[in-house]
Design a protein around this motif. Sequence first.
Motif, PDB file in Angstrom:
ATOM      1  N   VAL A   1       0.869  -0.767   0.157  1.00  0.00           N
ATOM      2  CA  VAL A   1      -0.039   0.275   0.028  1.00  0.00           C
ATOM      3  C   VAL A   1       0.185   1.870   0.028  1.00  0.00           C
ATOM      4  N   GLN A   2       0.799   1.794  -0.588  1.00  0.00           N
ATOM      5  CA  GLN A   2       1.644   2.746  -1.278  1.00  0.00           C
ATOM      6  C   GLN A   2       0.828   5.042  -2.354  1.00  0.00           C
ATOM      7  N   LEU A   3       0.971   5.597  -1.341  1.00  0.00           N
ATOM      8  CA  LEU A   3       0.236   6.966  -1.518  1.00  0.00           C
ATOM      9  C   LEU A   3       1.775   7.876  -2.000  1.00  0.00           C
ATOM     10  N   VAL A   4       1.639   8.063  -3.266  1.00  0.00           N
ATOM     11  CA  VAL A   4       2.443   9.278  -3.022  1.00  0.00           C
ATOM     12  C   VAL A   4       2.005  10.762  -4.012  1.00  0.00           C
ATOM     13  N   GLU A   5       2.199  11.795  -2.881  1.00  0.00           N
ATOM     14  CA  GLU A   5       1.466  13.296  -3.056  1.00  0.00           C
ATOM     15  C   GLU A   5       2.963  13.663  -4.352  1.00  0.00           C
ATOM     16  N   SER A   6       2.248  14.705  -5.245  1.00  0.00           N
ATOM     17  CA  SER A   6       2.917  15.723  -6.338  1.00  0.00           C
ATOM     18  C   SER A   6       1.923  16.294  -6.752  1.00  0.00           C
ATOM     19  N   GLY A   7       2.669  17.583  -6.984  1.00  0.00           N
ATOM     20  CA  GLY A   7       2.177  18.583  -7.343  1.00  0.00           C
ATOM     21  C   GLY A   7       2.276  20.220  -6.980  1.00  0.00           C
ATOM     22  N   GLY A   8       3.088  20.138  -5.571  1.00  0.00           N
ATOM     23  CA  GLY A   8       2.622  20.675  -4.580  1.00  0.00           C
ATOM     24  C   GLY A   8       3.331  21.967  -5.049  1.00  0.00           C
ATOM     25  N   GLY A   9       3.628  23.399  -4.051  1.00  0.00           N
ATOM     26  CA  GLY A   9       4.269  24.174  -4.804  1.00  0.00           C
ATOM     27  C   GLY A   9       4.173  25.925  -4.276  1.00  0.00           C
ATOM     28  N   SER A  10       4.576  26.589  -4.574  1.00  0.00           N
ATOM     29  CA  SER A  10       4.266  27.917  -3.965  1.00  0.00           C
ATOM     30  C   SER A  10       3.837  28.879  -5.136  1.00  0.00           C
ATOM     31  N   VAL A  11       2.672  29.270  -4.675  1.00  0.00           N
ATOM     32  CA  VAL A  11       1.500  30.238  -5.616  1.00  0.00           C
ATOM     33  C   VAL A  11       1.257  31.640  -4.937  1.00  0.00           C
ATOM     34  N   GLN A  12       1.349  32.135  -6.358  1.00  0.00           N
ATOM     35  CA  GLN A  12       0.287  33.814  -6.082  1.00  0.00           C
ATOM     36  C   GLN A  12      -0.499  34.203  -5.100  1.00  0.00           C
ATOM     37  N   ALA A  13      -1.760  34.459  -3.983  1.00  0.00           N
ATOM     38  CA  ALA A  13      -2.912  34.077  -4.015  1.00  0.00           C
ATOM     39  C   ALA A  13      -3.756  34.670  -5.137  1.00  0.00           C
ATOM     40  N   GLY A  14      -5.037  33.832  -4.955  1.00  0.00           N
ATOM     41  CA  GLY A  14      -5.544  33.408  -6.590  1.00  0.00           C
ATOM     42  C   GLY A  14      -5.429  32.681  -7.567  1.00  0.00           C
ATOM     43  N   GLY A  15      -4.361  32.196  -7.274  1.00  0.00           N
ATOM     44  CA  GLY A  15      -3.869  30.746  -8.486  1.00  0.00           C
ATOM     45  C   GLY A  15      -4.336  30.383  -8.058  1.00  0.00           C
ATOM     46  N   SER A  16      -3.358  29.053  -9.013  1.00  0.00           N
ATOM     47  CA  SER A  16      -4.499  27.592  -8.796  1.00  0.00           C
ATOM     48  C   SER A  16      -3.229  26.192  -9.492  1.00  0.00           C
ATOM     49  N   LEU A  17      -3.298  24.984  -8.357  1.00  0.00           N
ATOM     50  CA  LEU A  17      -2.634  24.256  -8.540  1.00  0.00           C
ATOM     51  C   LEU A  17      -3.390  23.240  -8.644  1.00  0.00           C
ATOM     52  N   ARG A  18      -2.985  21.927  -8.721  1.00  0.00           N
ATOM     53  CA  ARG A  18      -3.692  20.833  -8.625  1.00  0.00           C
ATOM     54  C   ARG A  18      -2.318  19.439  -8.490  1.00  0.00           C
ATOM     55  N   LEU A  19      -2.846  19.405  -7.077  1.00  0.00           N
ATOM     56  CA  LEU A  19      -2.640  17.668  -6.569  1.00  0.00           C
ATOM     57  C   LEU A  19      -2.627  16.497  -7.233  1.00  0.00           C
ATOM     58  N   SER A  20      -1.619  15.712  -7.063  1.00  0.00           N
ATOM     59  CA  SER A  20      -1.676  14.219  -7.613  1.00  0.00           C
ATOM     60  C   SER A  20      -1.214  13.486  -6.608  1.00  0.00           C
ATOM     61  N   CYS A  21      -2.252  11.740  -6.335  1.00  0.00           N
ATOM     62  CA  CYS A  21      -2.220  11.064  -5.224  1.00  0.00           C
ATOM     63  C   CYS A  21      -2.124   9.433  -6.038  1.00  0.00           C
ATOM     64  N   ALA A  22      -0.652   9.765  -6.185  1.00  0.00           N
ATOM     65  CA  ALA A  22      -0.165   7.967  -6.889  1.00  0.00           C
ATOM     66  C   ALA A  22      -0.662   6.666  -6.453  1.00  0.00           C
ATOM     67  N   ALA A  23      -1.198   5.549  -6.344  1.00  0.00           N
ATOM     68  CA  ALA A  23      -1.944   4.801  -5.372  1.00  0.00           C
ATOM     69  C   ALA A  23      -1.176   3.464  -6.302  1.00  0.00           C
ATOM     70  N   SER A  24      -1.381   2.833  -4.794  1.00  0.00           N
ATOM     71  CA  SER A  24      -1.417   1.318  -5.336  1.00  0.00           C
ATOM     72  C   SER A  24      -2.629   0.657  -6.216  1.00  0.00           C
TER      73      SER A  24
END
Length: 118
Positions: A1-24
Amino acid sequence: VQLVESGGGSVQAGGSLRLSCAASIDTIRRPCMAWARQSPGQEREVVASIDGDGRTTYADVVKGLFTISRDNARNTLFLRMNNLKPEDTAMYFCAAARGNCDTVGQMHYWGQGTQVTV
């Protein structure tokens, strides 16, 4: 069982991000998966969850701003975050549960987290 997140970072207020989680594979077939976040000095909180039928639940503070989705063919969980605010700054965690996953205490599996800074 493994969950690995990605997609985080720094963004200015009002911006957008998409996080991903690769799962077994075993994890992605669990009935419920969720995203939770934790800021320094704060308790971890579930912000969005999605069950095996695709039904979604959101914390009031992110409704209309965050969208959780899953791609079972790719064994991946996503969190789209729009109009980000400084108060959204936190470590974001992918989680999975064998039953319901509305609260932190219901989760059975956790990823290591990805930092989001607004």
